[in-house]
Design an enzyme around this catalytic site. Sequence first.
Site, short mmCIF file in Angstrom:
data_model
loop_
_atom_site.label_atom_id
_atom_site.label_comp_id
_atom_site.label_asym_id
_atom_site.label_seq_id
_atom_site.Cartn_x
_atom_site.Cartn_y
_atom_site.Cartn_z
N ALA A 62 53.58 38.55 47.01
CA ALA A 62 53.10 38.96 48.33
C ALA A 62 53.68 37.98 49.34
O ALA A 62 54.08 36.88 48.98
CB ALA A 62 51.58 38.91 48.34
N GLY A 101 52.63 39.38 43.21
CA GLY A 101 52.72 40.78 43.60
C GLY A 101 54.03 41.42 43.15
O GLY A 101 54.09 42.63 42.92
N GLU A 104 53.49 42.39 39.74
CA GLU A 104 52.52 43.50 39.75
C GLU A 104 53.22 44.81 40.13
O GLU A 104 52.92 45.87 39.56
CB GLU A 104 51.37 43.18 40.72
CG GLU A 104 50.47 42.08 40.16
CD GLU A 104 49.41 41.61 41.16
OE1 GLU A 104 49.79 41.19 42.27
OE2 GLU A 104 48.21 41.68 40.83
N GLU A 124 49.50 33.09 41.04
CA GLU A 124 48.50 33.08 42.12
C GLU A 124 47.54 31.91 42.02
O GLU A 124 47.05 31.39 43.03
CB GLU A 124 47.71 34.40 42.11
CG GLU A 124 48.47 35.61 42.67
CD GLU A 124 49.33 36.31 41.63
OE1 GLU A 124 49.59 35.72 40.55
OE2 GLU A 124 49.76 37.45 41.90
#
Length: 692
Positions: A62, A101, A104, A124
């Site tokens: 992210a 992310g 993911e 994370e």
Amino acid sequence: MSPVSSAPHGAVTVITVDNPPVNALSQAVREGLATAVAEAETDAACKALVITCAGRTFIAGADIKEFGKPPMAPYLPDLVNRIEACEKPVIAAIHGTALGGGFEVAMGCHYRIAAKSAAVGLPEVNLGLLPGASGTQRLPRLTGVATALDMMLTGKPVKAPAALASGAIDEISAGEDLVADALEFAQECIERGPRRIRDLTVPETDAAVFDETRKKIAPRTRGLMSPEKIIRAVELVTELSFDAGCAAEREFFIECMASPQSAGLRHAFFAERAVNKVPGIGRETPVRELHSVAVIGAGTMGAGIAYNCLTSGMNVTLLDNSDEGLERGAGTIRKLYAGGVERGKISEADRDSGLARFATSQDYADIADVDIVIEAVFENMAIKKEVFAALDKALKPGAVLATNTSTLSIDEIASATGRPQDVIGLHFFSPAHIMRLLEIVRGADTSDEIIATSLALAKRLRKIGVVVGNCFGFVGNRMLYSYGRENQLLLLEGAAPEYIDKTLYDWGMAMGPNAVGDLAGLDVGYKIRQERTDLPDDPRFYRVADMLAAQGRFGQKTGKGMYIYADGSRKPTPDPEVQAMIEAESERLGIERREIDEQEIIERCIYGLVVEGARILEDGIAMRSSDIDVVWTNGYGFPRHRGGPMHYADSVGLDKVYERVCEFEERFGSTYWEPPALLKDLAESGGKFADT
Ligand code: 3H9
């Protein structure tokens, strides 16, 4: 222009993310991906989709810069679900690192192919978070619970071969052209059809694994909230449906994201990258090549630095004026290599190559051709100047002349040479091969080229180099004086050493200040204080430490210091004799002993740091407050999840910090507590150190 583009390759649509430097999932990337997938799905000619990235890496996560701001649609969890829902097979083609992310997104895809050199991971936890786009629910379904927990709790990326073995990826690209291999793999995937992780059965799991993991990680996750959230989210994989598990993960994620811990860790992430931005130093600044190094002084520090240089591939000569010293230094280096091999960190071949690049000498003539010298002799100005005068005579022009002094003036040391532009401070922290911090101390005449070369050297040594200015103790040790001073005063005012240590340890410091003193050796600071002529005229100043050192109680190395150490043990045991000595000294100095609560201990020690940090900013010794934070989180055991002393003060609110400092000034006097103008101004204007 969208950072996401699509192009047909026969029946396969290749979707490419191009968002330098690391293809972070900004809002534009998320929107671009959602649109590209929707378009490919409705394109009758398209039978499969490949998602890949331009530049040096697959999506690295992210966009951390968006964190803390209002979220913008499309949201990442929805995007990942959207990709997974695609009717046509979607393949992630991974190079570089698919992180957070990014991984993911790859797990939302139906298949994953990776370059041999690629790695995947969910880091994370390093930002005080847990994966927030269903990573906690998808990864265990792919790899099993144990591997998934390990990946999420360590945050360490896993290389492609191990990822393949665990099931985290499906294929490794055999050739040099990842996209070509992905297109070939796509043909196979078209046959197989979409394989959605959400539909996979959760692998058989022994429920005991969760509590065992909790116990195992407890010592290294003290005070942190996201590791427990990760474990709980993965536990839910075995208890709830996929969608219910994702909903719980979302809740945990939002909670962690709003926590000061995550704000502190995110600050630390950006602060560690900002240190490389030094005004006046850029890509155009020449960097000297460093192949060979001479380390002067074969003590613990010198040997540690030499070992650090050897493991980074340099040729190393250790120079000392005694056979005995050299023998001991070489022995330390051999021991460090042996330990590395034993723990599987170093191969035998690397050890042999390292030792083959290592030499010892007592003769400056032998080091005449080295590219850099790092002096690590006794912390005494006269000795250092003697060494630098000798180096100036012996070394080739263009050699970098570095001193590992922890406190002394670089300019005065440089004055012993005829080439002050080549002289710099490289302040390593003990143990030198482990501690990540390197203070790069620029003297008045140090050239930009030498600073750029030192920054490059820090990277090569796998350290974080922070450029600081020249003053007594630079950033780290100058601030340590204030922290240590408050600890020493608190001892005389009534707080026992073990009480202060426990309070600050529980607050998050890696160790309490009294245990640290015993570890570092109380003689070290004592000798430095004896040489200083600028200390405050205060009989209480470092009084207890001075008394202990004068009695030969140097700490762990003598079995006695602030604490007692039974038979070579490193476990500190409070010593009633020391307590009696402190109490007698309080009485002699007319200090009334009193009950001191934990809050006062924390505020006096930590605000002591903050006040000195503010003065350091005022003096221009640090370029930015976040540099001070990097120094303290990487060199002095300051809790990373609190961001560093300056970020911590910002997070408390500078108005509140200022108020307490004023109170301390009233109670304890202006010598130590006069509020710096910078703190006062920021407090009054509602500002933060981070804005300066
Ligand atoms: C996440 O994904 C949450 C999700 O689960 C759920 C969301 C709902 N964002 O390190 P470098 C910048 S959490 C923004 O020097 P390297 C960095 O600041 C995220 N910017 O390069 C620097 O900028 P500058 C999980 C980022 O080659 C530049 O890129 N992911 C991001 O040594 C170069 O960085 C992570 O935690 C980012 N995500 O290492 C991965 N990442 O040049 C974090 C980097 O202006 N990133 N930047 O100073 C890394 O670990 C390393 O950057 C990486 C490259 C290994 C990728």
